[in-house]
Scaffold this active site. Structure first.
Site, PDB file in Angstrom:
ATOM      1  N   ASP A  29      -4.117  12.679  -8.600  1.00  0.00           N
ATOM      2  CA  ASP A  29      -3.230  11.644  -9.160  1.00  0.00           C
ATOM      3  C   ASP A  29      -3.042  11.907 -10.655  1.00  0.00           C
ATOM      4  O   ASP A  29      -3.532  12.916 -11.182  1.00  0.00           O
ATOM      5  CB  ASP A  29      -3.776  10.227  -8.883  1.00  0.00           C
ATOM      6  CG  ASP A  29      -2.645   9.218  -8.676  1.00  0.00           C
ATOM      7  OD1 ASP A  29      -1.762   9.144  -9.547  1.00  0.00           O
ATOM      8  OD2 ASP A  29      -2.639   8.519  -7.659  1.00  0.00           O
ATOM      9  N   HIS A  74       3.060  11.009  -9.216  1.00  0.00           N
ATOM     10  CA  HIS A  74       1.600  10.962  -9.392  1.00  0.00           C
ATOM     11  C   HIS A  74       1.017  12.355  -9.630  1.00  0.00           C
ATOM     12  O   HIS A  74      -0.016  12.713  -9.084  1.00  0.00           O
ATOM     13  CB  HIS A  74       0.926  10.287  -8.176  1.00  0.00           C
ATOM     14  CG  HIS A  74       1.155   8.801  -8.125  1.00  0.00           C
ATOM     15  ND1 HIS A  74       0.487   7.915  -8.939  1.00  0.00           N
ATOM     16  CD2 HIS A  74       1.991   8.053  -7.361  1.00  0.00           C
ATOM     17  CE1 HIS A  74       0.892   6.670  -8.679  1.00  0.00           C
ATOM     18  NE2 HIS A  74       1.807   6.741  -7.734  1.00  0.00           N
ATOM     19  N   GLU A  85       5.866   5.746  -5.271  1.00  0.00           N
ATOM     20  CA  GLU A  85       6.059   5.515  -6.711  1.00  0.00           C
ATOM     21  C   GLU A  85       6.486   6.789  -7.460  1.00  0.00           C
ATOM     22  O   GLU A  85       5.803   7.225  -8.389  1.00  0.00           O
ATOM     23  CB  GLU A  85       4.757   4.956  -7.302  1.00  0.00           C
ATOM     24  CG  GLU A  85       4.368   3.636  -6.653  1.00  0.00           C
ATOM     25  CD  GLU A  85       3.003   3.106  -7.093  1.00  0.00           C
ATOM     26  OE1 GLU A  85       2.849   1.887  -7.161  1.00  0.00           O
ATOM     27  OE2 GLU A  85       2.085   3.917  -7.363  1.00  0.00           O
TER      28      GLU A  85
HETATM   29  C1  ACM Z   1       0.162   2.733  -3.354  1.00  0.00           C
HETATM   30  O1  ACM Z   1      -0.582   1.739  -3.368  1.00  0.00           O
HETATM   31  N1  ACM Z   1       0.813   3.130  -4.446  1.00  0.00           N
HETATM   32  C2  ACM Z   1       0.372   3.487  -2.125  1.00  0.00           C
END
Ligand code: ACM
Ligand code: ZN
Length: 549
Positions: free
Chosen positions: A204, A274, A338
């Site tokens: 991440d 990410h 995201e």
């Molecule tokens: C998430 O909680 N961004 C999958």
């Protein structure tokens, strides 16, 4: 409180108040029929079918060892000679583990008579779960080989098996890092409650935690950040260098450890967003070229992989080659959540790629959302060539995604329902029921600092217990729900004690959602077992949990 727990532990596993004795097993088995009499396990010989796997024999042997230590009388463990799997428990002496290929994969059956116990299953997981059930039927000392209580099993038959094939628990070792030993302890408690999938979110923005031999800078530079924001102050930095990663050897150790316990590890390489830690190591893979730094704060970074650059795909394929070597799981999780599109919208390379693909914004999605669909489909095809399937967060549905990916529905249930109606496979992990980083009580002041500020969003024990994964689905779509998972993100969780506190006892409620048919779910019964027996088990194994009374 502790004394009370101990008292209950002595009374367990039988509830003293019920007329017919109630076994306090979690998750509740599908069928329990008790009869008169008991089988004395003290000194009982353990016998197993020669066809059982070594890992199954290990689990049986560990139970025999713990009983021997606790009762002070040795239980032998040997191959069952001359016993056919058709023999009845009443005709055998000792405890027999015999294969019955006619049972569904994770089912098991335990028949207990005064002289003998017969355990049947068709797979390692079935036997492993039978062992967990037997442990829960014995005094709590069985977990640590400690004396105390009556070493007897009540006569009767337990016939059990799971509702869902996918019973997952997730862990985020990025925002805060968990050592190999801490991760094993996490797997241990999953195994105790018959969970079988460990979703490991190993990359991440705030750290790359997976050693990749072909790209050493991922861990040399990407595994460490220059500090961490303090509390909720997004402008702050504690100035303490923080990080860590798992070597490939350690990853193999974790995968093997989980496998012994019937758990498949599903790694997540979150892409194309990410990725700030990876960009820190290889800045030319970003749209702007950087420089970037491993993120020191939480949130959603706008810096994502440049997908106009062909080299990005070579990089991802190189990483995934090693991931596939390390993780034998059928599924690889490729994230997809995201991923802001601002860099792509301004990047000539990404725009050229979108032009070449003829992508246009329309009622199905924006041009950039469709660019993400292209990335998902391309990685999905690459992994399909290696006989792997992909899981993605529900954002992968935005745009015009083709079929074949399994969707993990986290932003509530809507994405999962839509995907299942499209006949895509789905794992339900709705944040309003299954996010264990959310506070366990609406009295936020009484809980540790956490991610939610709105008390109405608390995920109480009763709330997660109340989750019904097939609600709102047609019968056909319901068949595409592979199972349920809870997620444990760790932005605000920095110690193992806090991690376990967030996990427990809510993971036990999750286990019943995953395992039990709706008709077998009963919060009062579950809660009584938790207070009467399960908390004593967790205490004996040194887990920190939010106590219930
Ligand atoms: C998430 O909680 N961004 C999958
Ligand atoms: Zn770009």
């Amino acid at each position: 409180m502790k004394k009370l727990l101990l008292l209950f532990a002595l009374l367990a596993p039988m509830s003293a108040t019920a007329k017919a004795p109630t076994l306090q097993i979690t998750p509740q088995p599908r069928e329990i029929k008790l009869a008169n009499g008991c089988f004395n396990v003290r000194g009982a010989g353990f016998n197993y079918d020669s066809s059982l796997e070594e890992r199954t024999v290990n689990a049986i042997g560990a139970l025999a060892d713990d009983i021997s230590a606790a009762t002070g009388k040795m239980s032998s463990v040997a191959i069952a000679a001359g016993v056919k799997s058709s023999s009845e428990a009443a005709k055998i002496k000792g405890i027999y583990f015999l294969k019955d290929a006619s049972l569904p994969e994770e089912d098991y059956r335990i028949e207990i008579a005064r002289k003998g116990v017969k355990v049947t299953a068709s797979s390692h997981n079935g036997f492993f779960y039978a062992v967990q059930t037997l442990r829960q039927m014995l005094p709590v000392g069985v977990y640590k080989g400690k004396a105390g209580g009556k070493w007897k099993l009540p006569c009767g038959v337990i016939s059990d098996g799971p509702r869902f094939a996918y019973r997952g628990m997730h862990l985020d070792p990025v925002r805060h890092f968990w050592s190999v030993e801490e991760t094993k302890k996490y797997l241990d408690v999953m195994a105790l409650y018959k969970l079988n999938r460990f979703h490991w979110h190993i990359t991440d923005d705030q750290g790359w935690r997976l050693e990749v031999k072909r790209y050493p800078a991922l861990t040399e530079k990407g595994a460490f950040r220059n500090g961490t924001m303090i509390g909720r102050d997004f402008g702050s930095n504690d100035g303490i260098r923080y990080g860590g990663y798992y070597t490939q050897e350690q990853i193999r150790e974790i995968v093997d450890y989980a496998w012994e316990r019937g758990i498949t590890v599903i790694p997540e390489v979150d892409l194309p967003g990410h990725m700030q830690a990876a960009l820190t190591a290889y800045p030319h893979l970003g749209c702007t070229g950087g420089p970037y730094e491993v993120w020191t704060r939480w949130g959603v970074s706008e810096d994502v992989l440049c997908v106009g650059l062909e080299e990005t795909f070579g990089f991802l394929e190189g990483v995934l080659d090693e991931v596939c070597e390390l993780f034998p799981s059928e599924y690889i999780h490729i994230g997809g959540d995201e991923c802001p599109k601002v860099r792509w919208a301004a990047c000539p390379r990404c725009q050229a790629r979108a032009d070449a693909l003829g992508l246009v914004s329309d009622e199905h999605g924006t041009r950039e959302q469709k660019l993400q669909n292209y990335v998902t489909a391309r990685i999905q095809a690459y992994l399909a060539d290696k006989s792997r399937k992909v899981i993605g967060w529900d954002e992968i549905l935005e745009g015009e995604l083709g079929d074949g990916a399994t969707v993990m529905s986290w932003r509530g249930v809507a994405g999962g329902i839509a995907a299942a109606e499209r006949e895509m496979d789905v794992i339900m992990t709705p944040n309003n029921y299954c996010y264990l980083d959310y506070a366990q009580s609406s009295d936020l002041e009484s809980e540790p600092l956490g991610i939610i500020r709105d008390p109405k969003r608390a995920v109480t024990l009763e709330k997660i217990y109340s989750y019904e994964p097939l609600e709102g689905l047609s019968e056909k779509a319901a068949g595409h729900i592979l199972g349920v998972q809870a997620n444990l993100w760790t932005e605000y969780i920095a110690t193992p004690e806090h991690l376990e506190y967030m996990l427990l006892p809510r993971m036990l409620a999750l286990a019943e959602v995953q395992w039990c048919a709706p008709a077998d779910r009963d919060y009062a019964r579950f809660h009584a077992a938790l207070v009467g027996h399960q908390q004593a088990i967790l205490s004996s194994l040194d887990y920190h949990f939010r106590p219930e009374e």
